[in-house]
Design a protein around this motif. Structure first.
Motif, PDB file in Angstrom:
ATOM      1  N   ASP A  16      -8.848  34.041  23.376  1.00  0.00           N
ATOM      2  CA  ASP A  16      -7.439  33.640  23.352  1.00  0.00           C
ATOM      3  C   ASP A  16      -7.042  33.114  21.980  1.00  0.00           C
ATOM      4  OD1 ASP A  16      -7.071  34.338  25.984  1.00  0.00           O
ATOM      5  OD2 ASP A  16      -7.535  32.327  26.743  1.00  0.00           O
ATOM      6  N   VAL A  17      -7.939  32.432  21.313  1.00  0.00           N
ATOM      7  CA  VAL A  17      -7.640  31.907  19.977  1.00  0.00           C
ATOM      8  C   VAL A  17      -7.519  33.055  18.992  1.00  0.00           C
ATOM      9  CG1 VAL A  17      -8.521  30.484  18.101  1.00  0.00           C
ATOM     10  CG2 VAL A  17      -8.778  29.731  20.470  1.00  0.00           C
ATOM     11  N   ARG A  18      -8.408  34.024  19.065  1.00  0.00           N
ATOM     12  CA  ARG A  18      -8.394  35.153  18.141  1.00  0.00           C
ATOM     13  C   ARG A  18      -7.193  36.059  18.361  1.00  0.00           C
ATOM     14  NH1 ARG A  18     -14.138  35.643  19.521  1.00  0.00           N
ATOM     15  NH2 ARG A  18     -15.281  34.438  17.979  1.00  0.00           N
ATOM     16  N   ALA A  19      -6.565  36.003  19.505  1.00  0.00           N
ATOM     17  CA  ALA A  19      -5.427  36.876  19.795  1.00  0.00           C
ATOM     18  C   ALA A  19      -4.250  36.604  18.865  1.00  0.00           C
ATOM     19  CB  ALA A  19      -4.994  36.708  21.246  1.00  0.00           C
ATOM     20  N   GLY A  20      -4.202  35.434  18.244  1.00  0.00           N
ATOM     21  CA  GLY A  20      -3.098  35.102  17.360  1.00  0.00           C
ATOM     22  C   GLY A  20      -3.322  35.492  15.916  1.00  0.00           C
ATOM     23  N   GLN A  21      -4.457  36.083  15.589  1.00  0.00           N
ATOM     24  CA  GLN A  21      -4.738  36.452  14.210  1.00  0.00           C
ATOM     25  C   GLN A  21      -3.920  37.676  13.810  1.00  0.00           C
ATOM     26  OE1 GLN A  21      -8.955  37.016  14.087  1.00  0.00           O
ATOM     27  NE2 GLN A  21      -9.382  34.850  13.820  1.00  0.00           N
ATOM     28  N   THR A  22      -3.602  37.767  12.515  1.00  0.00           N
ATOM     29  CA  THR A  22      -2.863  38.926  12.020  1.00  0.00           C
ATOM     30  C   THR A  22      -3.793  40.124  11.905  1.00  0.00           C
ATOM     31  OG1 THR A  22      -3.295  38.292   9.736  1.00  0.00           O
ATOM     32  CG2 THR A  22      -1.236  37.525  10.716  1.00  0.00           C
ATOM     33  N   GLY A  23      -3.244  41.289  12.013  1.00  0.00           N
ATOM     34  CA  GLY A  23      -4.027  42.508  11.942  1.00  0.00           C
ATOM     35  C   GLY A  23      -4.313  42.921  10.512  1.00  0.00           C
ATOM     36  N   THR A  24      -4.947  44.068  10.370  1.00  0.00           N
ATOM     37  CA  THR A  24      -5.289  44.546   9.034  1.00  0.00           C
ATOM     38  C   THR A  24      -4.063  45.057   8.289  1.00  0.00           C
ATOM     39  OG1 THR A  24      -5.829  46.698   9.966  1.00  0.00           O
ATOM     40  CG2 THR A  24      -7.646  45.156   9.676  1.00  0.00           C
ATOM     41  N   GLY A  25      -3.002  45.397   8.998  1.00  0.00           N
ATOM     42  CA  GLY A  25      -1.784  45.864   8.336  1.00  0.00           C
ATOM     43  C   GLY A  25      -1.218  44.828   7.392  1.00  0.00           C
ATOM     44  N   MET A  26      -1.267  43.557   7.797  1.00  0.00           N
ATOM     45  CA  MET A  26      -0.757  42.485   6.937  1.00  0.00           C
ATOM     46  C   MET A  26      -1.589  42.366   5.670  1.00  0.00           C
ATOM     47  SD  MET A  26       1.442  40.229   6.308  1.00  0.00           S
ATOM     48  CE  MET A  26       2.345  39.911   7.779  1.00  0.00           C
ATOM     49  N   ARG A  27      -2.882  42.613   5.759  1.00  0.00           N
ATOM     50  CA  ARG A  27      -3.734  42.557   4.575  1.00  0.00           C
ATOM     51  C   ARG A  27      -3.341  43.646   3.591  1.00  0.00           C
ATOM     52  NH1 ARG A  27      -9.392  41.888   7.787  1.00  0.00           N
ATOM     53  NH2 ARG A  27      -8.949  39.848   8.657  1.00  0.00           N
ATOM     54  N   TYR A  28      -3.039  44.835   4.099  1.00  0.00           N
ATOM     55  CA  TYR A  28      -2.630  45.927   3.218  1.00  0.00           C
ATOM     56  C   TYR A  28      -1.293  45.621   2.553  1.00  0.00           C
ATOM     57  CZ  TYR A  28      -6.355  48.658   5.376  1.00  0.00           C
ATOM     58  OH  TYR A  28      -7.566  49.103   5.819  1.00  0.00           O
ATOM     59  N   VAL A  29      -0.372  45.026   3.277  1.00  0.00           N
ATOM     60  CA  VAL A  29       0.930  44.668   2.706  1.00  0.00           C
ATOM     61  C   VAL A  29       0.742  43.630   1.601  1.00  0.00           C
ATOM     62  CG1 VAL A  29       3.114  43.512   3.211  1.00  0.00           C
ATOM     63  CG2 VAL A  29       2.247  45.266   4.758  1.00  0.00           C
ATOM     64  N   LEU A  30      -0.087  42.627   1.844  1.00  0.00           N
ATOM     65  CA  LEU A  30      -0.324  41.603   0.828  1.00  0.00           C
ATOM     66  C   LEU A  30      -1.021  42.195  -0.396  1.00  0.00           C
ATOM     67  CD1 LEU A  30      -1.443  38.611   3.058  1.00  0.00           C
ATOM     68  CD2 LEU A  30       0.667  38.819   1.763  1.00  0.00           C
TER      69      LEU A  30
END
Length: 50
Positions: A16-30
């Motif tokens: 449940d805690v990990r469900a709030g993490q951002t995906g890899t798409g955000m890493r590519y955008v950054l």
């Protein structure tokens, strides 16, 4: 969510805690943003110093 009280604090399952993490798409955008900023600075310094 499977949070439950244990003594004077609340425990939450790891899934449940990990469900709030951002995906890899955000890493590519950054990463793309950082690369574009570096290219922009290089271009600007080339014009100003060239």
């Amino acid at each position: 969510m499977t949070a439950h009280h244990v003594g004077d604090h609340v425990e939450v399952e790891a899934e449940d805690v990990r469900a709030g993490q951002t995906g890899t798409g955000m890493r590519y955008v950054l990463a793309a943003g950082v690369i574009l900023v570096v290219i922009g600075f290089a271009f600007a310094s080339g014009i100003l110093l060239g």
